[in-house]
Scaffold this active site. Structure first.
Site, PDB file in Angstrom:
ATOM      1  CD  GLU A 183      -3.154   0.864   2.027  1.00  0.00           C
ATOM      2  OE1 GLU A 183      -3.414  -0.319   2.355  1.00  0.00           O
ATOM      3  OE2 GLU A 183      -3.918   1.820   2.270  1.00  0.00           O
ATOM      4  CG  ASN A 226      -5.372  -0.243   5.786  1.00  0.00           C
ATOM      5  OD1 ASN A 226      -5.802   0.261   6.827  1.00  0.00           O
ATOM      6  ND2 ASN A 226      -5.170   0.457   4.693  1.00  0.00           N
ATOM      7  CD  GLU A 307      -7.705   6.022   5.995  1.00  0.00           C
ATOM      8  OE1 GLU A 307      -6.883   5.101   5.876  1.00  0.00           O
ATOM      9  OE2 GLU A 307      -7.555   7.152   5.514  1.00  0.00           O
ATOM     10  NE  ARG A 340      -0.752   4.036  11.754  1.00  0.00           N
ATOM     11  CZ  ARG A 340      -1.396   4.362  10.644  1.00  0.00           C
ATOM     12  NH1 ARG A 340      -2.601   3.879  10.397  1.00  0.00           N
ATOM     13  NH2 ARG A 340      -0.864   5.178   9.777  1.00  0.00           N
ATOM     14  NE  ARG A 352      -8.215  12.997   7.417  1.00  0.00           N
ATOM     15  CZ  ARG A 352      -7.681  12.479   6.338  1.00  0.00           C
ATOM     16  NH1 ARG A 352      -8.248  12.656   5.157  1.00  0.00           N
ATOM     17  NH2 ARG A 352      -6.579  11.753   6.412  1.00  0.00           N
ATOM     18  CG  ASP A 381      -2.759  10.885   5.245  1.00  0.00           C
ATOM     19  OD1 ASP A 381      -1.788  10.404   5.859  1.00  0.00           O
ATOM     20  OD2 ASP A 381      -3.473  10.232   4.474  1.00  0.00           O
ATOM     21  CD  GLU A 403       2.141   6.303  11.028  1.00  0.00           C
ATOM     22  OE1 GLU A 403       1.620   5.810  12.050  1.00  0.00           O
ATOM     23  OE2 GLU A 403       1.601   6.247   9.912  1.00  0.00           O
ATOM     24  CD  GLU A 409      -0.790   8.133   0.971  1.00  0.00           C
ATOM     25  OE1 GLU A 409      -0.218   7.760   2.009  1.00  0.00           O
ATOM     26  OE2 GLU A 409      -2.033   8.177   0.864  1.00  0.00           O
ATOM     27  CG  HIS A 537      -5.953  15.506   1.316  1.00  0.00           C
ATOM     28  ND1 HIS A 537      -6.484  14.790   0.261  1.00  0.00           N
ATOM     29  CD2 HIS A 537      -5.762  14.617   2.317  1.00  0.00           C
ATOM     30  CE1 HIS A 537      -6.612  13.524   0.634  1.00  0.00           C
ATOM     31  NE2 HIS A 537      -6.165  13.387   1.871  1.00  0.00           N
ATOM     32  CD1 TRP A 559     -10.958  10.455   2.676  1.00  0.00           C
ATOM     33  CD2 TRP A 559     -12.077   8.844   1.621  1.00  0.00           C
ATOM     34  NE1 TRP A 559     -10.792   9.296   3.399  1.00  0.00           N
ATOM     35  CE2 TRP A 559     -11.477   8.283   2.771  1.00  0.00           C
ATOM     36  CE3 TRP A 559     -12.841   8.004   0.803  1.00  0.00           C
ATOM     37  CZ2 TRP A 559     -11.592   6.940   3.118  1.00  0.00           C
ATOM     38  CZ3 TRP A 559     -12.958   6.655   1.149  1.00  0.00           C
ATOM     39  CH2 TRP A 559     -12.347   6.134   2.296  1.00  0.00           C
TER      40      TRP A 559
HETATM   41  O1  GCW Z   1      -2.629   8.193   4.089  1.00  0.00           O
HETATM   42  C1  GCW Z   1      -3.632   7.297   4.243  1.00  0.00           C
HETATM   43  C2  GCW Z   1      -3.371   6.377   3.116  1.00  0.00           C
HETATM   44  C3  GCW Z   1      -3.833   4.975   3.372  1.00  0.00           C
HETATM   45  C4  GCW Z   1      -3.224   4.527   4.696  1.00  0.00           C
HETATM   46  C5  GCW Z   1      -3.696   5.468   5.796  1.00  0.00           C
HETATM   47  C6  GCW Z   1      -3.094   5.142   7.140  1.00  0.00           C
HETATM   48  C7  GCW Z   1      -2.517   2.362   5.373  1.00  0.00           C
HETATM   49  O2  GCW Z   1      -3.966   6.905   1.956  1.00  0.00           O
HETATM   50  O3  GCW Z   1      -3.414   4.179   2.319  1.00  0.00           O
HETATM   51  O4  GCW Z   1      -3.547   3.199   4.998  1.00  0.00           O
HETATM   52  O5  GCW Z   1      -3.307   6.768   5.484  1.00  0.00           O
HETATM   53  O6  GCW Z   1      -2.096   5.741   7.480  1.00  0.00           O
HETATM   54  O7  GCW Z   1      -3.630   4.311   7.843  1.00  0.00           O
END
Ligand code: GCW
Length: 717
Positions: A183, A226, A307, A340, A352, A381, A403, A409, A537, A559
């Site tokens: 991922e 995940n 998620e 987390r 968010r 994110d 983290e 990404e 984003h 999103w």
């Molecule tokens: O940034 C988002 C990502 C997901 C990721 C999630 C997370 C592993 O788009 O792909 O899932 O964060 O950090 O849990």
């Protein structure tokens, strides 16, 4: 031999010799080019005295031999006594003579159990260099750090170094699935070949462990957050055990992600309620089963109720209930739970950016001792730029770990050259003011602000089975830099870039100087051409590849890029000030005030905190619209400059890596222009204003950019 066969063999041999360069990461051990430095090294390193014979010590010995023979063209003799001078003495404290120990007492008092000492001493009037620590893994760290001194061509005269890691858990998070897809992975498939494990041990596992040990990484979470519960079945645990056995001598512990619903999926229970006694027992037994195979198993990393992942809230329980139940299961074995804080819900209409804080902060002090809450560097994110996460400093009674994300990404995948330690440093240096001025994020993370017992830094890995590990040769620097910062969160990113360049490419100043500058500036370049002035984003949806500020049709509002930029005819930006969502109030008053006030809010975070009119005057006198357009253009110009600088490096490095990087920079340039044109055309619909003359005219229409689709963009499951 026919000519064609000869040519084929020649190509094969030269290809593999070159390909190895990429593969060897920062452990190139290039021969020392400067003759006087080489002479100095040879004079000081006549023999190696190795004390002890553990697997770890043998690894250290092998590393020294390899490095010396490659860097100096000869391997110093391995000896067992110190009759002559100029030896390198390598071994842990328990193997040292009392005379050596007493000479190192001051340093031993300074280091922790993973720290090392490198010291020039005189023993019976004979000069020797000692590398030691309290155990063999610490010695191995010392060896790699000593080799870094040589790789960066520093003097080995009169050394006195006593250095310890400032955090306990320095860990990679692999978002690797059991089918080997990764991922958000852009460097091929997962390194872990589950199909062939446990019997087939790929040399890459060893090389991976070695690379990590060389930068002090001491843990790895093998599986995606995940999570798939199957990893916890005996069939897979046997494979995990095999990996743990490979990593152990390198000081690396294995951790797994725990799928919260595993008791149902693989345990035949009806529930995964953390208060259910059968569930509690199931996890206790599971932990015991794992520790039987892997006595030094590190513990679990958990993504729960985020998620779509299952979690305690599915049973009316909360994060504390879930984390503490798992913590109890691993506690008898000294395991930990990394829980987390990356949670947000589609049922929560709140900003968010506020949700993780709102959910976790009230739990401060409620987690068991062996739980550490893992917090992303920013509240949304892993954006090219985010203000630091408001949870840092806000939970004094709870250890929080950082983290970071190495895999890019939201920063151009593995095609864009972006030196992330610059971003990491910015976050670590940020002042939370939670205990007055100087309460930096680094001090929260290393535990010095609130005296936490466990501390850690996690990095979402950018590693796959690509020949060069990370897809982009310069993405190796992000892995390297992550490790160095996890060891010492106060390190300057310029120093990291310098070390990395010297160990990976060349010590030639004509190469180092311009390329170091290029790396340092690369982070701001990506911010400029993607998300200047606090935008965030606005990547295209799902895969996050390329611009998509127009996307507004996803079921979950948060999103959609339009949720984040909120562009309209009046202006642009997310109002998180007191008059908006009041996300600023989650920071300490000093910081909240700074962000809340349009005048004092740092301009590079302006649109993160404020909705600002298109005519708003920036500090440089430009209107917001013009200023933003100029930033996009600046980003493109910066990439052009990177290309020019890179072109001049050809004579300093191998042609393989030279060409790879040149091609990648070409893509980056193309994509930077794509970002600029697509975003400006889109935002122009709202501003209704002309582009300033310094900004190149887009060559495509907005409709064209909107029509682009990338169904197979990598990393998107
Ligand atoms: O940034 C988002 C990502 C997901 C990721 C999630 C997370 C592993 O788009 O792909 O899932 O964060 O950090 O849990």
């Amino acid at each position: 031999m026919t000519l064609s066969r000869f040519v084929f063999l020649f190509l094969l041999v030269s290809f593999s010799a070159l390909a190895q360069k990429d593969y060897k990461l920062w452990l190139q051990y290039n021969s020392v080019a400067n003759p006087s430095i080489a002479k100095d090294y040879k004079a000081n390193l006549k023999g190696i005295v190795v004390l002890g014979n553990s697997e770890t010590i043998k690894i250290a010995e092998k590393e020294l031999k390899t490095a010396f023979s490659e860097m100096l063209g000869n391997t110093p003799e391995i000896k067992f006594d110190l009759k002559e001078e100029n030896n390198l003495v390598v071994g842990s404290q328990s193997h040292l003579s009392s005379e050596i120990k007493s000479q190192l007492q001051t340093e031993f008092d300074k280091i922790n159990s993973e720290g090392y000492i490198i010291k020039s001493i005189s023993l019976q009037n004979k000069k020797q260099i000692i590398i030691t620590g309290k155990n063999d893994v610490a010695v191995l760290y010392g060896v790699f750090n000593f080799l870094r001194i040589l790789q960066t061509n520093q003097s080995v005269e009169n050394l006195t170094i006593a250095d310890s890691p400032k955090t306990n858990i320095r860990i990679l998070n692999h978002w690797d699935n059991l089918d080997r897809t990764v991922e958000r992975g852009y460097a091929g498939f997962s390194l872990w070949n589950w199909q062939k494990l446990p019997d087939f041990i790929d040399q890459r596992y060893v090389d991976y462990a070695r690379a990590n040990a060389s930068i002090g990484i001491n843990g790895t979470v093998l599986t995606n957050v995940n999570a798939n519960a199957l990893i916890l079945t005996p069939q897979y645990l046997e494979k995990v055990e095999a990996l743990a056995n490979v990593f152990r001598p390198y000081g690396i512990k294995v951790y797994l992600t725990a799928r919260f619903s595993a008791p149902i999926e693989i345990g035949n229970l009806k529930t995964a309620d953390p208060k259910d006694s059968e569930v509690i027992n199931w996890w206790k037994n599971k932990a015991a089963e794992i520790y039987k195979r892997i006595p030094d198993f590190g513990g679990f990393l958990v993504k729960a109720n985020s998620e779509g992942q299952p979690g305690p809230q599915n049973y009316g329980r909360n994060h504390v209930d879930g984390a503490n139940m798992l913590a109890d299961a691993v506690a008898p074995f000294k395991g930990i739970v990394m829980w987390r804080a990356f949670v947000y819900s589609e049922h929560d209409a709140n900003d968010r950016a506020k949700q993780a804080y709102a959910e976790f902060q009230p739990y401060d002090g409620k987690f068991k001792e062996n739980v550490i809450v893992q917090v992303k560097n920013g509240a949304i994110d892993f954006q090219p730029r985010e203000p630091f996460h408001p949870l840092f400093g806000a939970m004094p009674k709870t250890p929080l770990m950082m983290e970071f994300q190495m895999t890019q990404e939201y920063l151009g995948f593995s095609t864009h050259l972006v030196f992330l330690p610059k971003l990491f440093q910015e976050v670590l240096e940020a002042d939370t003011y939670q205990k007055g001025k100087g309460s930096t994020v680094a001090k929260v993370v290393d535990g010095t602000l609130f005296q936490n017992k466990i501390t850690g830094i996690a990095g979402v890995a950018n590693i796959g089975n690509d020949l060069n590990w990370t897809g982009h040769p310069f993405a190796q620097a992000n892995w390297y830099g992550f490790g160095r910062l996890a060891w010492n969160p106060y390190l300057d990113s310029e120093i990291i870039a310098d070390e990395w360049l010297r160990s990976t490419f060349s010590n030639d100043e004509n190469f180092i100087k311009p390329i170091k500058r290029m790396m340092i500036e690369s982070r701001e370049a990506v911010v400029n051409y993607m998300t200047p002035l606090g935008l965030h984003h606005i990547m295209d949806t799902g895969h996050h590849y390329g611009p998509g500020p127009w996307v507004s049709n996803l079921s979950r509002p948060e999103w959609n890029p339009t949720y984040y930029h909120k562009a309209d005819k009046n202006g642009i930006g997310f109002d998180r000030s007191k008059s908006g969502t009041n996300a600023v109030s989650q920071y300490a008053p000093e910081v909240a005030k700074l962000f809340d006030n349009l005048e004092t809010c740092p301009e590079n975070e302006l649109l993160w905190f404020h909705h600002v009119s298109w005519d708003y005057k920036l500090k440089n006198g430009q209107t917001l619209w013009n200023g933003m357009a100029l930033k996009y253009q600046e980003g493109v110009n910066q990439v052009e400059e990177m290309q020019n600088v890179w072109k001049k490096t050809e004579k300093y490095i191998d042609s393989e890596r030279f060409h790879e990087v040149a091609m990648l920079l070409e893509i980056q340039h193309k994509e930077a222009k794509w970002w600029r044109d697509a975003c400006l055309l889109y935002f122009q619909q709202f501003s209704g204003k002309e582009l300033p003359k310094e900004v190149q005219k887009p060559t495509q229409t907005l409709e064209y950019f909107k029509s682009l689709k990338f169904p197979f963009a990598p990393g998107n499951g």
